[in-house]
Motif scaffolding. Structure first.
Motif, PDB file in Angstrom:
ATOM      1  N   VAL A 198      -4.275   8.396  -0.415  1.00  0.00           N
ATOM      2  CA  VAL A 198      -3.935   9.668  -0.034  1.00  0.00           C
ATOM      3  C   VAL A 198      -3.403   9.811   1.293  1.00  0.00           C
ATOM      4  CG1 VAL A 198      -4.680  12.239  -0.194  1.00  0.00           C
ATOM      5  CG2 VAL A 198      -5.150  10.599  -2.141  1.00  0.00           C
ATOM      6  N   LEU A 199      -2.388  10.542   1.349  1.00  0.00           N
ATOM      7  CA  LEU A 199      -1.959  11.075   2.826  1.00  0.00           C
ATOM      8  C   LEU A 199      -1.089  12.311   2.757  1.00  0.00           C
ATOM      9  CD1 LEU A 199      -1.386  10.792   5.901  1.00  0.00           C
ATOM     10  CD2 LEU A 199       0.556   9.387   5.335  1.00  0.00           C
ATOM     11  N   ASP A 200      -1.637  13.276   3.633  1.00  0.00           N
ATOM     12  CA  ASP A 200      -0.813  14.482   3.737  1.00  0.00           C
ATOM     13  C   ASP A 200      -0.405  14.700   5.354  1.00  0.00           C
ATOM     14  OD1 ASP A 200       0.056  16.997   4.095  1.00  0.00           O
ATOM     15  OD2 ASP A 200      -1.603  18.187   3.124  1.00  0.00           O
ATOM     16  N   LEU A 201       1.043  14.311   5.547  1.00  0.00           N
ATOM     17  CA  LEU A 201       1.247  14.250   6.945  1.00  0.00           C
ATOM     18  C   LEU A 201       1.046  15.545   7.671  1.00  0.00           C
ATOM     19  CD1 LEU A 201       4.480  12.137   6.461  1.00  0.00           C
ATOM     20  CD2 LEU A 201       2.322  11.571   7.678  1.00  0.00           C
ATOM     21  N   ALA A 202       1.019  16.779   7.099  1.00  0.00           N
ATOM     22  CA  ALA A 202       0.665  17.826   7.782  1.00  0.00           C
ATOM     23  C   ALA A 202      -0.854  18.110   8.302  1.00  0.00           C
ATOM     24  CB  ALA A 202       0.950  19.165   6.813  1.00  0.00           C
ATOM     25  N   ASP A 203      -1.531  17.038   7.682  1.00  0.00           N
ATOM     26  CA  ASP A 203      -2.914  17.299   8.139  1.00  0.00           C
ATOM     27  C   ASP A 203      -3.159  16.154   9.143  1.00  0.00           C
ATOM     28  OD1 ASP A 203      -5.780  17.171   8.191  1.00  0.00           O
ATOM     29  OD2 ASP A 203      -6.093  17.146   6.153  1.00  0.00           O
ATOM     30  N   ILE A 235       1.038  -1.175  -0.002  1.00  0.00           N
ATOM     31  CA  ILE A 235       0.129   0.038  -0.050  1.00  0.00           C
ATOM     32  C   ILE A 235       0.920   1.382  -0.027  1.00  0.00           C
ATOM     33  CG2 ILE A 235      -1.933   1.114   1.136  1.00  0.00           C
ATOM     34  CD1 ILE A 235      -1.325  -1.985   2.532  1.00  0.00           C
ATOM     35  N   ILE A 236       0.743   1.973  -1.140  1.00  0.00           N
ATOM     36  CA  ILE A 236       1.470   3.274  -0.967  1.00  0.00           C
ATOM     37  C   ILE A 236       0.688   4.543  -0.641  1.00  0.00           C
ATOM     38  CG2 ILE A 236       3.064   2.286  -2.884  1.00  0.00           C
ATOM     39  CD1 ILE A 236       1.509   4.259  -4.775  1.00  0.00           C
ATOM     40  N   THR A 237       1.243   5.398  -0.164  1.00  0.00           N
ATOM     41  CA  THR A 237       0.750   6.727   0.210  1.00  0.00           C
ATOM     42  C   THR A 237       1.499   8.083  -0.524  1.00  0.00           C
ATOM     43  OG1 THR A 237       1.898   7.549   2.249  1.00  0.00           O
ATOM     44  CG2 THR A 237      -0.080   5.712   2.481  1.00  0.00           C
ATOM     45  N   GLY A 238       0.643   8.959  -0.876  1.00  0.00           N
ATOM     46  CA  GLY A 238       1.124  10.143  -1.094  1.00  0.00           C
ATOM     47  C   GLY A 238       0.084  11.407  -1.216  1.00  0.00           C
ATOM     48  N   ARG A 239       0.577  12.469  -1.566  1.00  0.00           N
ATOM     49  CA  ARG A 239      -0.521  13.597  -1.435  1.00  0.00           C
ATOM     50  C   ARG A 239      -1.237  13.943  -2.510  1.00  0.00           C
ATOM     51  NH1 ARG A 239       3.594  18.550   0.421  1.00  0.00           N
ATOM     52  NH2 ARG A 239       4.741  17.442  -1.243  1.00  0.00           N
ATOM     53  N   ARG A 240      -0.858  13.234  -3.700  1.00  0.00           N
ATOM     54  CA  ARG A 240      -1.493  13.558  -5.072  1.00  0.00           C
ATOM     55  C   ARG A 240      -2.089  12.033  -5.400  1.00  0.00           C
ATOM     56  NH1 ARG A 240       2.496  16.766  -8.759  1.00  0.00           N
ATOM     57  NH2 ARG A 240       0.907  15.856 -10.260  1.00  0.00           N
ATOM     58  N   ALA A 250      -6.020  15.245  10.240  1.00  0.00           N
ATOM     59  CA  ALA A 250      -7.014  14.375   9.936  1.00  0.00           C
ATOM     60  C   ALA A 250      -6.946  13.317   8.745  1.00  0.00           C
ATOM     61  CB  ALA A 250      -8.244  15.376   9.314  1.00  0.00           C
ATOM     62  N   SER A 251      -6.096  13.793   7.766  1.00  0.00           N
ATOM     63  CA  SER A 251      -5.740  12.818   6.780  1.00  0.00           C
ATOM     64  C   SER A 251      -4.889  11.649   7.127  1.00  0.00           C
ATOM     65  CB  SER A 251      -4.754  13.552   5.748  1.00  0.00           C
ATOM     66  OG  SER A 251      -3.982  13.017   4.562  1.00  0.00           O
ATOM     67  N   LEU A 252      -4.370  11.574   8.321  1.00  0.00           N
ATOM     68  CA  LEU A 252      -3.655  10.546   8.893  1.00  0.00           C
ATOM     69  C   LEU A 252      -4.718   9.808   9.640  1.00  0.00           C
ATOM     70  CD1 LEU A 252      -1.106   8.777   9.503  1.00  0.00           C
ATOM     71  CD2 LEU A 252      -0.636  10.457  11.549  1.00  0.00           C
ATOM     72  N   ALA A 253      -5.677  10.528  10.266  1.00  0.00           N
ATOM     73  CA  ALA A 253      -6.598   9.668  10.966  1.00  0.00           C
ATOM     74  C   ALA A 253      -7.332   8.812   9.899  1.00  0.00           C
ATOM     75  CB  ALA A 253      -7.590  10.565  11.863  1.00  0.00           C
ATOM     76  N   ARG A 254      -7.727   9.260   9.067  1.00  0.00           N
ATOM     77  CA  ARG A 254      -8.612   8.631   8.046  1.00  0.00           C
ATOM     78  C   ARG A 254      -7.833   7.536   7.396  1.00  0.00           C
ATOM     79  NH1 ARG A 254     -10.147  13.809   6.247  1.00  0.00           N
ATOM     80  NH2 ARG A 254      -8.212  14.058   4.801  1.00  0.00           N
ATOM     81  N   LEU A 255      -6.752   7.685   7.141  1.00  0.00           N
ATOM     82  CA  LEU A 255      -5.741   6.471   6.834  1.00  0.00           C
ATOM     83  C   LEU A 255      -5.533   5.527   7.700  1.00  0.00           C
ATOM     84  CD1 LEU A 255      -3.719   5.601   4.385  1.00  0.00           C
ATOM     85  CD2 LEU A 255      -1.874   6.667   6.071  1.00  0.00           C
ATOM     86  N   LEU A 302       7.077  10.419  13.244  1.00  0.00           N
ATOM     87  CA  LEU A 302       6.437  10.057  14.788  1.00  0.00           C
ATOM     88  C   LEU A 302       4.782   9.902  14.668  1.00  0.00           C
ATOM     89  CD1 LEU A 302       9.314  11.235  15.666  1.00  0.00           C
ATOM     90  CD2 LEU A 302       8.340  12.352  17.459  1.00  0.00           C
ATOM     91  N   ARG A 303       4.068  10.659  14.099  1.00  0.00           N
ATOM     92  CA  ARG A 303       2.711  10.530  13.826  1.00  0.00           C
ATOM     93  C   ARG A 303       2.490   9.228  13.364  1.00  0.00           C
ATOM     94  NH1 ARG A 303       1.010  16.765  12.111  1.00  0.00           N
ATOM     95  NH2 ARG A 303       1.190  17.647  14.321  1.00  0.00           N
ATOM     96  N   THR A 304       3.226   8.871  12.186  1.00  0.00           N
ATOM     97  CA  THR A 304       3.013   7.625  11.438  1.00  0.00           C
ATOM     98  C   THR A 304       3.135   6.620  12.055  1.00  0.00           C
ATOM     99  OG1 THR A 304       3.583   8.935   9.380  1.00  0.00           O
ATOM    100  CG2 THR A 304       3.593   6.342   9.428  1.00  0.00           C
ATOM    101  N   VAL A 305       4.261   6.578  13.030  1.00  0.00           N
ATOM    102  CA  VAL A 305       4.613   5.157  13.729  1.00  0.00           C
ATOM    103  C   VAL A 305       3.515   5.283  14.818  1.00  0.00           C
ATOM    104  CG1 VAL A 305       6.324   4.239  15.359  1.00  0.00           C
ATOM    105  CG2 VAL A 305       6.948   5.321  13.203  1.00  0.00           C
ATOM    106  N   ALA A 306       3.157   6.282  15.454  1.00  0.00           N
ATOM    107  CA  ALA A 306       2.131   6.292  16.421  1.00  0.00           C
ATOM    108  C   ALA A 306       0.732   5.867  16.189  1.00  0.00           C
ATOM    109  CB  ALA A 306       2.009   7.646  17.321  1.00  0.00           C
ATOM    110  N   ALA A 307       0.515   6.123  14.714  1.00  0.00           N
ATOM    111  CA  ALA A 307      -1.021   5.902  14.142  1.00  0.00           C
ATOM    112  C   ALA A 307      -0.833   4.170  13.939  1.00  0.00           C
ATOM    113  CB  ALA A 307      -1.012   6.459  12.865  1.00  0.00           C
TER     114      ALA A 307
END
Length: 251
Positions: free
Chosen positions: A56-61, A33-38, A63-68, A116-121
């Motif tokens: 889709v993943l925008d690490l600055a958002d 599974i790949i992620t990217g902003r576009r 909500a985007s990480l929560a959806r992912l 950090l957010r990605t690993v925590a998620a």
């Protein structure tokens, strides 16, 4: 790390090292599974690899990480490999009257806070697996920096130290923690010039070497580091730090 039959999530995988890893791992019978902003870039990658998924993943958002996180938990509950690869690089001239901390903050937000957010998620999901792997993309510049990329190099030094602590804390769990420290590779990380720079290592050669290290278990201490970069990795220990720094940062 087992090289087949994994379910692997890779952030920042629509170009460069992330895409190369995604394609190489997909070709070894893994569910990737790949992620990217576009979305258009995600579609371009997955179109070449039937069976590869893209989200889709925008690490600055946040909500985007929560959806992912929610979608992965629902669709890919057997996730057992996380590769936190997303990262950016910017030059900074702190001698300029126009310099501010804005670029540095952007780099830290993506390269440090994003990891950090990605690993925590996804750590709770990884803990449920019989065996799991966390890999984050650092840089050989974590050990001896290029002074014109101060925040980028510092962000990778942070990751190195943080991964050491994460590895120690998870030592009694079946979760392997790896650090990928690429050299100067032909990607667009710093712009089109790097992609065509003959001094940079060809991306396909680098990827092949990484796959070989993973297959053969050649990553002492959890570090995937090419032999050519050992001189930087151990510069302080070997007493060569000042010499190498001067080579990377000529007057």
């Amino acid at each position: 790390m087992n090289m087949t039959d994994n379910t692997i999530l890779i952030t920042g995988a629509t170009s460069g090292i992330g895409r190369a890893l995604a394609e190489a791992l997909h070709d070894r019978s893994n569910r990737v599974i790949i992620t990217g902003r576009r979305q258009d870039l995600i579609n371009a990658v997955t179109a070449d690899r039937p069976g590869m998924s893209g989200l889709v993943l925008d690490l600055a958002d946040r909500a985007s990480l929560a959806r992912l996180k929610g979608e992965v938990a629902q669709r890919f509950a057997d996730l057992n490999v996380l590769i936190a690869n997303a990262g950016i690089s910017k030059t900074e001239d702190m001698t300029s009257d126009d310099w501010s901390a804005e670029d540095a903050e952007t780099v830290v937000e993506t390269n440090v806070v994003g990891v950090l957010r990605t690993v925590a998620a996804f750590l709770p999901l990884l803990k449920r697996q019989r065996q799991a792997t966390i890999m984050a993309t650092s840089s050989a510049l974590a050990f001896v920096p290029r002074a014109d990329f101060p925040s980028y190099c510092a962000s990778k030094a942070f990751l190195h130290s943080w991964l050491v602590s994460l590895r120690h804390q998870l030592r009694h769990m079946p979760i392997e923690v790896l650090e990928l420290s690429p050299p100067y590779v032909q990607t667009k990380l710093t712009g089109a010039g790097q992609l065509a720079d003959p001094r940079a290592m060809p991306l396909d050669v680098f990827t092949a070497e990484v796959m070989a290290m993973l297959e053969e278990g050649r990553y002492p201490g959890g570090e995937l580091l090419l032999s050519r970069d050992h001189v930087r990795r151990f510069a302080e220990h070997d007493g060569s730090y000042d010499h190498i720094f001067a080579m990377l940062n000529p007057d």
